[in-house]
Design an enzyme around this catalytic site. Structure first.
Site, PDB file in Angstrom:
ATOM      1  N   HIS A  95       0.776  -1.052  -0.045  1.00 28.00           N
ATOM      2  CA  HIS A  95      -0.091  -0.054   0.179  1.00 28.00           C
ATOM      3  C   HIS A  95       0.887   1.025   0.053  1.00 28.00           C
ATOM      4  O   HIS A  95       2.208   0.707   0.976  1.00 28.00           O
ATOM      5  CB  HIS A  95      -0.994  -0.084   1.085  1.00 28.00           C
ATOM      6  CG  HIS A  95      -2.062   1.286   1.410  1.00 28.00           C
ATOM      7  ND1 HIS A  95      -1.686   2.001   1.058  1.00 28.00           N
ATOM      8  CD2 HIS A  95      -3.177   0.708   0.266  1.00 28.00           C
ATOM      9  CE1 HIS A  95      -2.815   3.063   1.298  1.00 28.00           C
ATOM     10  NE2 HIS A  95      -4.142   2.882   0.662  1.00 28.00           N
ATOM     11  N   GLU A 134      -4.039   2.261  -7.106  1.00 27.38           N
ATOM     12  CA  GLU A 134      -4.346   2.860  -6.255  1.00 27.38           C
ATOM     13  C   GLU A 134      -3.651   4.173  -6.701  1.00 27.38           C
ATOM     14  O   GLU A 134      -2.385   4.316  -5.835  1.00 27.38           O
ATOM     15  CB  GLU A 134      -4.718   2.400  -4.316  1.00 27.38           C
ATOM     16  CG  GLU A 134      -5.823   1.541  -4.371  1.00 27.38           C
ATOM     17  CD  GLU A 134      -5.472   0.870  -2.782  1.00 27.38           C
ATOM     18  OE1 GLU A 134      -6.399   1.602  -2.941  1.00 27.38           O
ATOM     19  OE2 GLU A 134      -4.909   1.199  -2.072  1.00 27.38           O
ATOM     20  N   GLY A 139      -7.630   8.970   0.471  1.00 25.10           N
ATOM     21  CA  GLY A 139      -7.359   9.633   1.630  1.00 25.10           C
ATOM     22  C   GLY A 139      -8.114  11.011   1.734  1.00 25.10           C
ATOM     23  O   GLY A 139      -8.641  11.420   1.009  1.00 25.10           O
ATOM     24  N   SER A 154     -10.589   7.285  -3.081  1.00 26.73           N
ATOM     25  CA  SER A 154     -11.579   8.428  -2.277  1.00 26.73           C
ATOM     26  C   SER A 154     -12.930   7.033  -3.201  1.00 26.73           C
ATOM     27  O   SER A 154     -13.421   8.254  -3.940  1.00 26.73           O
ATOM     28  CB  SER A 154     -10.934   9.484  -3.365  1.00 26.73           C
ATOM     29  OG  SER A 154     -10.280  10.346  -2.383  1.00 26.73           O
TER      30      SER A 154
HETATM   31  P1  PGA Z   1      -9.708   5.925   0.541  1.00 24.98           P
HETATM   32  O1  PGA Z   1      -8.454   5.078   0.792  1.00 24.98           O
HETATM   33  O2  PGA Z   1     -10.772   5.675   0.418  1.00 24.98           O
HETATM   34  O3  PGA Z   1     -10.297   6.375   1.771  1.00 24.98           O
HETATM   35  O4  PGA Z   1      -9.108   7.112  -0.087  1.00 24.98           O
HETATM   36  C1  PGA Z   1      -8.222   3.752  -0.004  1.00 24.98           C
HETATM   37  C2  PGA Z   1      -6.627   3.295   0.504  1.00 24.98           C
HETATM   38  O5  PGA Z   1      -6.386   3.783   0.954  1.00 24.98           O
HETATM   39  O6  PGA Z   1      -6.821   2.166  -0.142  1.00 24.98           O
END
Ligand code: PGA
Length: 275
Positions: free
Chosen positions: A110, A182, A188, A228
């Site tokens: 990640h 991602e 975030g 997001s």
């Molecule tokens: P988020 O996180 O949906 O809060 O942007 C996604 C992730 O880090 O997998």
């Protein structure tokens, strides 16, 4: 179509080509009692046909969440692991430890781990091999930074990350790999969700990369989108032909929100798997 938890069936090499994966990592949220309560709220949830759901709690709740969800339709995963099975690695946990807790999935690479904890493509590759050795399904996260996006090298970055992550993985084991694209700039509360046409373009190119790597076995490696994802945009992503699911953070931390999100793509998924 029946979807079985795959962590147990070590020998299974081919995933259902049409499964849509929808999962959430709780990241560093939910203390043990809260995690157990959330798992109980999800215990009897039956995702619509064609959808495999998963939740990824913190390590402190992994065993408890696995046992609450043992007979449920959801898979459980871990957020990270070390590549060695055991040893003097203070603060780390290994693939056999995770597998024995009852988890089926392990998240690897990640961007928060790459950015804050020194995760590299090389350690991602070591971890992918360790996960596969122990019957876990690696969920490999890849992503371009805002700078890489601005300089127009997103595709090169992602191809490099995928090729290194999967280096040396057998054709049989490729059938147990999941990849989540991602974008770092999309994750975030400070992130902005990627536009669906951009995700479509990226996933089509990623599909070509993974298809070439799995040419011999012909397995379709699921490509998820994350960053997001919310109730407002989940359908736009799931509708894309080369998007095989979504990996959600904030918008799915509350069990009720998670179930609503999954339920909201029910019709879309039945059309997609019938196509
Ligand atoms: P988020 O996180 O949906 O809060 O942007 C996604 C992730 O880090 O997998």
């Amino acid at each position: 179509m029946s979807i079985q938890p795959v962590g147990q069936s070590f020998g299974r090499s081919v995933v259902d080509q049409k499964t849509v994966w929808i999962g959430t990592s709780w990241k560093m949220n939910k203390r043990p009692a809260e995690a157990i309560a959330a798992a109980r709220a999800l215990e009897s949830f039956q995702p619509p046909e064609g959808i495999q759901s998963f939740v990824i709690p913190p390590f402190t709740s992994l065993r408890d969440v696995c046992s609450v969800l043992e007979d449920s339709a959801l898979m459980v995963g871990a957020q990270n692991m070390h590549w060695e099975d055991s040893g003097a690695w203070t603060g780390e946990v290994s693939a056999p430890m995770i597998a024995e807790c009852g988890a089926f999935i392990v998240e690897i690479g990640h961007s928060e781990r790459r950015q804050h904890f020194g995760e590299t493509d090389w350690t991602v590759n070591l971890k992918v091999h360790a996960a596969l050795r122990h019957g876990l399904r690696p969920l490999i996260c890849i992503g371009d930074t805002a700078d890489e996006f601005e300089f127009g090298v997103s595709q090169e970055t992602l191809a490099r990350q995928v090729k290194i992550a999967l280096h040396g993985v057998s054709q049989k084991d490729l059938g147990r790999v999941l990849i989540a694209y991602e974008p770092v700039w999309a994750i975030g509360s400070a992130g902005r969700p990627a536009e669906a046409p951009f995700v479509s373009e990226i996933h089509t190119k990623l599909r070509a990369v993974v298809r070439e790597m799995a040419a011999e076995s012909g397995v379709r490696i699921p490509l998820l989108y994350g960053g997001s994802v919310s109730q407002a945009n989940i359908r736009d992503y799931v509708a894309l032909p080369d998007v095989d699911g979504v990996f959600v953070g904030r918008a799915a931390w509350e069990p009720a929100d998670f179930m609503t999100l999954v339920g909201s793509v029910s019709e879309l998924v039945s059309r997609k798997i019938a196509a």
